[in-house]
Design a protein around this motif. Structure first.
Motif, short mmCIF file in Angstrom:
data_model
loop_
_atom_site.label_atom_id
_atom_site.label_comp_id
_atom_site.label_asym_id
_atom_site.label_seq_id
_atom_site.Cartn_x
_atom_site.Cartn_y
_atom_site.Cartn_z
N CYS A 8 0.84 -1.19 0.00
CA CYS A 8 0.00 0.00 0.00
C CYS A 8 0.88 1.24 0.00
O CYS A 8 1.70 1.43 0.90
CB CYS A 8 -0.90 -0.01 1.23
SG CYS A 8 -2.14 1.29 1.25
N ASP A 201 -8.43 -0.88 -4.66
CA ASP A 201 -8.94 0.12 -3.73
C ASP A 201 -9.17 -0.57 -2.39
O ASP A 201 -9.12 -1.80 -2.30
CB ASP A 201 -10.25 0.71 -4.25
CG ASP A 201 -10.54 2.09 -3.66
OD1 ASP A 201 -9.90 2.44 -2.66
OD2 ASP A 201 -11.42 2.79 -4.19
N HIS A 203 -11.60 -1.89 0.55
CA HIS A 203 -12.92 -2.50 0.43
C HIS A 203 -13.69 -2.27 1.71
O HIS A 203 -13.12 -2.27 2.81
CB HIS A 203 -12.77 -4.00 0.16
CG HIS A 203 -14.03 -4.65 -0.32
ND1 HIS A 203 -14.90 -4.05 -1.20
CD2 HIS A 203 -14.59 -5.87 -0.03
CE1 HIS A 203 -15.91 -4.85 -1.45
NE2 HIS A 203 -15.75 -5.95 -0.75
N TYR A 254 -2.27 6.95 -4.52
CA TYR A 254 -2.40 5.86 -3.58
C TYR A 254 -2.67 4.58 -4.35
O TYR A 254 -3.24 4.59 -5.44
CB TYR A 254 -3.47 6.14 -2.52
CG TYR A 254 -4.89 5.76 -2.89
CD1 TYR A 254 -5.56 6.41 -3.92
CD2 TYR A 254 -5.56 4.77 -2.18
CE1 TYR A 254 -6.86 6.07 -4.22
CE2 TYR A 254 -6.86 4.42 -2.49
CZ TYR A 254 -7.51 5.08 -3.51
OH TYR A 254 -8.80 4.75 -3.82
N SER A 255 -2.19 3.48 -3.79
CA SER A 255 -2.30 2.21 -4.49
C SER A 255 -2.30 1.06 -3.49
O SER A 255 -1.25 0.52 -3.15
CB SER A 255 -1.14 2.04 -5.47
OG SER A 255 -1.21 0.77 -6.11
#
Length: 289
Positions: A8, A201, A203, A254-255
């Motif tokens: 992340c 993304d 959840h 963001y990832s």
């Protein structure tokens, strides 16, 4: 039991000194075990951290000057998901533990009091318990279109009903609201998971309190519940946001990416000493995981 790899990455820019609060680390929860994790910040900054004893939510705070900051969280987590039997009953109000009662009350994004009449009209004749909550999830899937960009950070369950569209966060809020309107305690859970569509993304799902235990439900059915690494638990999104920004801060990237590892073969366990990834090079394009 499944093992999931998490990568992340975030990058933010601030015009003035600001504070950033994150809730992105895997929760300390009986349903999962953190095998290893690393947290990297560039440029190097002090990180304040705390864990809420009741929820297992883990909060981080970074105070930054004007400029950019990059944050990266890597982890391997083993998830021990125990599926429900499917016949769990609702607990009468008089028998609910007192600590569960607050999850019956309306909250910022879940106006269960305003939706009570609709909930009773739509689900009141369905046998109580697991099957009724499943019926709520099915109704949401059949009547709410999954659409990215329709809702925003202020969208509530009532807004979702009006627009008839939303994303996982909105599906969860609506499911929670209907449950509470029927005197079923319910709360929001956010987590990491893998699914092919839409793009990576966080959840959002929800839990309902049945048969004296919290049971997970996902109205979107985007991913198996056994593939969800819990991050935060709360009444709604107001208590489970992955980032809360104080100051003139803009998110540049963001990832949250997740890989589900296959079960070990021949009884050979996966190594828990995988080398941590390199830190994010500040001011450069963030590479994919």
């Amino acid at each position: 039991m499944k093992r999931l790899m998490i990568c992340c990455e975030f990058r933010y820019a601030a015009a003035n000194p600001s504070s950033l609060i994150f809730n992105i680390e895997a929760a300390k929860h009986p349903s999962q075990r953190i095998i290893r994790e690393t947290l990297t910040v560039e440029p190097d900054k002090k990180i304040d951290a705390t864990t809420d004893a009741a929820s297992g939510n883990r909060l981080l705070r970074i105070n930054m000057d004007a400029g950019e900051v990059a944050l990266r969280y890597d982890a391997m987590v083993a998830v021990d998901y125990h599926p429900p039997k499917g016949n769990e009953r609702e607990i009468p109000l008089a028998d609910l533990p007192l600590e569960v009662i607050p999850y019956l009350w309306p909250s910022r994004y879940c106006e269960s009091d305003s939706l009570a009449a609709m909930a009773i009209r739509t689900f009141g004749n369905i046998a109580g318990g697991y099957r009724r909550v499943e019926a709520i999830c099915r109704w949401i899937r059949e009547n709410i279109t999954y659409a990215v960009g329709i809702s925003g950070p202020t969208t509530t369950a009532r807004d979702v009903l009006a627009d008839r569209a939303g994303v996982c966060r909105d599906y969860a809020h609506l499911g929670i609201s209907f449950c509470r309107a029927l005197n079923i305690p319910a709360r929001m859970v956010t987590g990491y998971t893998w699914y092919p569509d839409p793009p990576p993304d966080f959840h959002a799902i929800f839990e309902a309190y049945l048969e004296h235990r919290w049971i997970l439900f996902d109205a979107t059915q985007l991913a198996p519940l056994s593939d969800v690494v819990r991050i935060a638990t709360g009444k709604d999104a107001s208590e489970t946001a992955f980032a809360t920004l104080f100051g003139p801060v803009k998110m540049l990237h963001y990832s949250p990416e997740v890989t589900v590892l296959s079960p070990p073969e021949n009884g050979i366990a996966y190594s828990s000493t995988i080398a941590p990834r390199a830190a994010i090079p500040l001011l450069l394009k963030v590479r994919s995981c």
